[in-house]
Design an enzyme around this catalytic site. Structure first.
Site, mmCIF file in Angstrom:
data_model
loop_
_atom_site.group_PDB
_atom_site.id
_atom_site.type_symbol
_atom_site.label_atom_id
_atom_site.label_comp_id
_atom_site.label_asym_id
_atom_site.label_seq_id
_atom_site.Cartn_x
_atom_site.Cartn_y
_atom_site.Cartn_z
ATOM 1 N N ASP A 52 -10.329 -8.839 -3.017
ATOM 2 C CA ASP A 52 -9.704 -7.534 -3.193
ATOM 3 C C ASP A 52 -9.634 -7.043 -4.641
ATOM 4 O O ASP A 52 -10.583 -6.505 -5.166
ATOM 5 C CB ASP A 52 -8.315 -7.525 -2.544
ATOM 6 C CG ASP A 52 -8.386 -7.695 -1.038
ATOM 7 O OD1 ASP A 52 -9.410 -8.196 -0.556
ATOM 8 O OD2 ASP A 52 -7.430 -7.355 -0.337
ATOM 9 N N GLU A 72 1.643 -15.813 3.198
ATOM 10 C CA GLU A 72 0.294 -15.383 2.819
ATOM 11 C C GLU A 72 -0.094 -15.916 1.439
ATOM 12 O O GLU A 72 -1.239 -16.305 1.213
ATOM 13 C CB GLU A 72 0.246 -13.848 2.822
ATOM 14 C CG GLU A 72 -1.111 -13.269 2.471
ATOM 15 C CD GLU A 72 -1.113 -11.750 2.452
ATOM 16 O OE1 GLU A 72 -2.203 -11.147 2.463
ATOM 17 O OE2 GLU A 72 -0.019 -11.145 2.418
#
Length: 825
Positions: free
Chosen positions: A563, A794
């Site tokens: 990302d 996460e």
């Protein structure tokens, strides 16, 4: 006369007669002009034909190119046995996006599930009714404690002061996929019992629903019990019924709903819309009940597609829901009450033994708490496997608008039940490294479903959003998938592990599966080699970066999976990306091994490609910086960028004051070596570096430096010295891969340290020491945060170790189990 003779074909008497009767000069001239006109007309006629043909060809080619993006790969499908052909996998908890629900591996499956609320705590508009896994519900914890991926599962949920335990057990029988029982138990947590009223109640809503394409019917029934159940029939299930049996506690009220819901994504909304106030006795408060038979005026179809039963009872309360198939004719006993408890306990005992046989954590000295964590991590991985059916929205350069992919099923694990309850291509390769240790055939099945989604170009959409329930959880801007965009080919890691571990156990069925998979892997590899190639021989470049944005501090590279990890500040066609180079080396090496096992002639081609890319001299020439002594991307880059807010202009009420990027120093083409983080150590992570390379020694030294990547909780994604460490990418986007600790990359680092620690070379001892230290740092922190918060996260904070991002995230974070078992090869 000579011209005349030349103009008259031999044997043409009619033409000769006409010319003889008009032999003056004017006639001869007219004939010449006519011949010229005819010649010109013929020329333009031919030109027009060529033009029309050319236009036809162009439009034909364009039409062909437009259809390629949604044309399936033309080979035998990998998955040839599914649905009722695999009865042991037919029913399952294949709805990871809901707190508890069961469905089948059938494209038009009946879906069943649970909603619940506490009447004394129900808010306006149905606030407090639980159904989908939502972070906003703020449950203290939820997740599977044990789940074998096939036959049973047991889950615990903490909703404020209340604890819910949901479980299910399946058993085979009949011709329609077998039967199952689900149990829901609700009680007050011990620490709150003195604070909660003895009259506290819970309302459980169990439902069955069908989508518009399911053939069959469902209806309420009260046969064999005082509580309204559900009966029905579908083309796959045949005739069936679901019966409710209270096991503990006193039922205060029961109601039902039979109606038509607009879609499977609006079941909760339909239930809320149907709620009514009722009063059985004027001496007691009114109750909130389901509305019975309701048919919306705008609904033409009067056959219900949603049937639900609500049971309100005092706590503690336990309910068994029994699904029975008419095709089972020799049923020995009903799977309910003590019979269910006995079956559940048998599966739990079997699970404990299988878990220890597989991972040997007790043998390795882990504590009971650590083993419970590991069981929960694995169980949430396999219990989070979903079965989806539908078609993606895709687009190519040749299509003006998005088009529909073909409809297809997908059997896949999901990263997060609350935030990402759908399939992600690069996540799934990491998931497979755990699933294949637990059940290799389950993982091969998952891989087969994914590669049945490959198109004729060799492309697989990187995010699978199949069906209305999946679409409802995705922002609109992320739904369309572009066929230029890749994702790291992590499935080659999974396949590499399977071939190494199970090479001697490749049965005929497994070999046949790999035979069907092989041409699709070849097409995938070729797609990468053609669409993601870089400007220089042997180089590769991620597509999908936005060169025009002025909002982002550093334009994201979503296709890399990392990302917002900083790349070249100004995207260009001349970029070279070191991580993609390494992924392609692994892909070629794995394909070569598979080709060798299958006895394919293409083995030598992939072996040569692997040797070419594994050549450290080539990699160094493309990516090594002698200035910083590290591997790096190459591109148009400057570190001198910042976000600034425009000055308000007078009398400009609608002025956009959003911060934009300001470039303080013009970029130049260079190696992006001022940045140091995950991307820069990929030659180490994927074990491309030779064990004797001095560059390996430099990387080992750098990752252990606390000012760079090392922390007490794992390797941070971006070093503290990097210009964009923990920097927002826009004023609204917090840092994501800019310092946080990610377990998937830490897993690769630990696995690489294990590899180099077992390879002869000058850095073997150093790698061994780092392996022991990093492995335990990760394990201890993930387990500690799970015990502290109730969740696997996460990502983790590099300063405190605290979990962050979405929760629960039992995707690649569950690889902690493999770190504990040391099952690397």
């Amino acid at each position: 006369m000579a011209r005349q003779r030349k103009s008259v074909p031999e044997g043409s008497k009619d033409t000769k007669s006409r010319n003889s009767s008009s032999s003056n000069g004017s006639s001869i001239q007219n004939t010449k002009i006519a011949q010229q006109q005819s010649s010109i007309f013929s020329y333009w006629k031919q030109l027009a034909f060529v033009a029309v043909l050319g236009v036809t060809v162009v439009f034909g080619v364009m039409g062909y190119l437009q259809t390629r993006v949604n044309t399936p790969f033309d080979e035998k499908r990998v998955v040839i046995d599914s649905g009722l052909k695999v009865p042991e996998q037919f029913w399952g908890s294949y709805r990871p996006g809901v707190y508890f629900g069961l469905k089948t591996r059938d494209p038009q499956s009946l879906v069943t599930g649970l909603m619940w609320y506490f009447p004394n705590r129900l808010g306006p508009g149905g606030d407090g009714i639980r159904h989908w896994c939502e972070q906003g519900d703020n449950l203290d914890k939820y997740g599977w404690l044990q789940h074998d991926g096939s036959n049973f599962g047991i889950q615990e949920l903490q909703d404020g002061p209340f604890k819910l335990t949901t479980s299910f057990v399946k058993r085979l029988g009949g011709q329609n996929g077998g039967e199952w029982t689900a149990r829901i138990s609700v009680d007050i947590l011990p620490k709150y019992k003195s604070l909660i009223s003895k009259d506290e109640q819970v309302s459980l809503i169990w439902y069955a629903a069908m989508d518009s394409e399911t053939e069959g019917f469902i209806a309420p029934t009260n046969s064999n019990t005082d509580i309204t159940g559900i009966r029905g029939e579908t083309s796959t299930l045949g005739e069936f019924k679901m019966t409710m049996f209270p096991q503990q506690g006193k039922v205060d009220h029961e109601s039902f709903l039979s109606t038509s819901a607009p879609g499977l994504n609006l079941l909760k909304e339909t239930v809320i819309w149907s709620l009514r106030l009722a009063q059985d006795n004027p001496k007691v408060p009114r109750k909130i009940v389901l509305g019975g038979q309701i048919y919306p005026a705008e609904t033409e179809n009067k056959n219900p597609n949603l049937v639900a039963t609500q049971i309100t009872a005092k706590l503690p309360f336990t309910l068994d829901v029994v699904f029975e198939s008419k095709s089972v004719v020799n049923r020995n006993d009903k799977l309910v009450g003590d019979s269910y408890t006995k079956a559940l306990n048998w599966h739990k005992t079997r699970f404990n033994q299988r878990f220890e046989d597989t991972f040997a954590l007790k043998h390795k000295g882990f504590t009971e708490n650590q083993i419970r964590f590991a069981q929960a991590a694995l169980s949430n991985m396999v219990g989070g496997i979903g079965y989806f059916y539908g078609s993606s929205l895709v687009q190519s350069f040749y299509t003006e608008e998005p088009v529909r992919y073909w409809k297809s099923p997908l059997y896949t694990a999901v990263p997060s039940r609350s935030f990402f309850p759908r399939g992600f291509l690069w996540d799934e390769g990491f998931h497979g490294l755990l699933i294949s240790q637990w059940d290799v055939d389950m993982e091969l099945d998952i891989m087969g479903h994914w590669f049945d989604l490959i198109n004729v170009e060799g492309w697989i959409p990187r995010e699978q959003i199949l069906g209305v329930e999946a679409v409802a959880k995705v922002p609109q801007e992320f739904i369309v998938q572009w066929n230029t965009n890749a994702n790291p080919p992590t499935f080659f890691l999974t396949l590499q592990y399977i071939l190494n571990k199970y090479e001697q156990d490749l049965t005929n069925e497994r070999l046949a599966h790999l035979e069907r998979l092989y041409p699709r892997l070849q097409a995938w590899f070729q797609w990468f080699n053609t669409t993601q190639k870089g400007p220089l021989a042997g180089s590769y470049r991620w597509r999908g970066r936005d060169p025009l944005t002025n909002r982002e501090l550093n334009p994201k590279t979503l296709t890399s999976g990392l990302d917002d990890f900083p790349r070249a500040s100004h995207p260009s066609d001349l970029e070279r990306h070191i991580d993609l180079y390494c992924w392609m080396a692994v892909a070629a090496n794995t394909l070569a091994k598979l080709a060798y096992i299958l006895g394919r002639d293409s083995y030598s081609k992939y072996q040569q490609t692997a040797e070419y890319l594994m050549d450290n001299h080539l990699m160094d020439s493309l990516h090594w910086s002698n200035y910083s002594n590290r591997y790096a991307d190459y591109g148009l880059h400057t570190d001198a960028v910042k976000l600034v807010r425009p000055k308000p202009l007078p009398r400009q009420q609608n002025q956009n004051l959003e911060m934009t990027r300001k470039v303080l120093k013009q970029p130049e083409f260079r190696l992006v070596d001022s940045i140091f983080g995950y991307v820069n150590i990929f030659p180490f992570l994927l074990q491309i570096l030779e064990p004797t390379s001095p560059k390996l020694g430099k990387i080992l030294t750098d990752i252990r430096d606390p000012n760079l990547m090392w922390s007490n909780y794992g390797l941070r994604s971006l070093s503290k010295t990097s210009p964009l460490y923990m920097a927002k990418n826009t004023e609204h986007d917090p840092p994501y891969w800019r310092g946080q600790i990610w377990v998937n990359i830490n897993f690769l680092a630990t696995k690489a340290l294990w590899h180099y620690g077992h390879s002869e070379g000058p850095y073997q001892d150093q790698a061994n020491r780092l392996y022991q230290e990093l492995r335990m740092n990760i394990i201890n922190n993930v387990v500690e945060q799970y015990e502290k918060t109730g969740y696997i996260w996460e990502q983790y904070n590099d300063k405190t170790g605290e979990g962050s991002g979405c929760r629960p995230f039992t995707g690649w974070t569950a690889l902690t189990v493999v770190l504990m078992s040391e099952g690397f090869e």
